[in-house]
Design a protein around this motif. Structure first.
Motif, short mmCIF file in Angstrom:
data_model
loop_
_atom_site.label_atom_id
_atom_site.label_comp_id
_atom_site.label_asym_id
_atom_site.label_seq_id
_atom_site.Cartn_x
_atom_site.Cartn_y
_atom_site.Cartn_z
N UNK A 164 6.40 -9.42 -8.36
CA UNK A 164 5.46 -9.00 -7.32
C UNK A 164 4.84 -7.64 -7.58
N UNK A 165 5.30 -6.94 -8.63
CA UNK A 165 4.73 -5.63 -8.94
C UNK A 165 3.40 -5.80 -9.66
N UNK A 166 2.53 -4.80 -9.50
CA UNK A 166 1.25 -4.86 -10.19
C UNK A 166 1.46 -4.73 -11.69
N UNK A 167 0.71 -5.50 -12.47
CA UNK A 167 0.81 -5.43 -13.93
C UNK A 167 0.12 -4.16 -14.42
N UNK A 190 -2.80 -13.40 -9.39
CA UNK A 190 -3.51 -12.74 -10.49
C UNK A 190 -3.35 -11.23 -10.37
N UNK A 191 -2.93 -10.60 -11.44
CA UNK A 191 -2.77 -9.14 -11.45
C UNK A 191 -1.40 -8.67 -11.01
N UNK A 192 -0.47 -9.61 -10.75
CA UNK A 192 0.89 -9.22 -10.37
C UNK A 192 1.89 -9.91 -11.27
N UNK A 193 3.06 -9.29 -11.42
CA UNK A 193 4.11 -9.90 -12.23
C UNK A 193 4.90 -10.87 -11.36
N UNK A 194 5.88 -11.54 -11.96
CA UNK A 194 6.69 -12.51 -11.22
C UNK A 194 7.47 -11.83 -10.10
#
Length: 167
Positions: free
Chosen positions: A136-139, A130-134
């Motif tokens: 691994x970076x923060x959204x 939750x809160x990360x993209x595929x």
């Protein structure tokens, strides 16, 4: 009649540890574990018969008349599985050796504070990422709440004031 029988049992079982060959400072057999609870690390002393048992199930299977009668009896004292010292029943570590009575390294909840440790969650848990993209970076978080509504009105008014003031 039951009380007098229990009183005799308590007196008889006062030296139970010595009869089992246990002494203070030495660990209990299997560090206090039994076949019902493999990671107990303590024995419980029951006030009805005065005996120490690894768990309530072992106490119920013993020859205690209160347990045989089906009375629910709670242990009031416990013995540390590491050093055999007797203390009042609690979840705190042993005061003499520091032994903890619960298995170390609990679940992903940090002390019941509700702070979920995402590194310990299963891969399939939807809250792990939750809160990360595929990748691994923060959204990114939308700034719309700063532009519209009451917060937007305040921000616009502050900008107008800043522009109206000569530098």
């Amino acid at each position: 009649e039951m009380e007098s029988l229990l009183k005799k049992l308590r007196k008889k079982n006062a030296s139970q540890l010595a009869s089992l060959g246990l002494s203070v400072g030495k660990p209990l057999p299997n560090k206090g574990a039994c076949k019902h609870f493999k990671h107990s690390y303590r024995w419980l002393r029951f006030p009805c018969c005065g005996r120490a048992h690894p768990c309530a199930t072992c106490h119920a299977a013993s020859d205690c008349p209160a347990a045989a009668a089906g009375q629910a009896v709670w242990a009031t004292r416990m013995l540390c599985g590491k050093c055999s010292r007797e203390m009042p029943y609690s979840d705190r570590p042993c005061s003499s050796c520091g032994n903890t009575f619960t298995r170390p390294g609990g679940g992903h909840w940090q002390g019941g504070d509700g702070c979920r440790d995402q590194t310990r969650l299963a891969k399939s848990d939807s809250r792990k990422h939750k809160g990360t993209s595929a990748a691994g970076a923060k959204k990114t978080v939308s700034a719309k709440s700063q532009r519209v509504g009451a917060a937007g009105s305040r921000a616009t008014a502050a900008k107008k004031l800043a522009m109206a003031r000569p530098a």
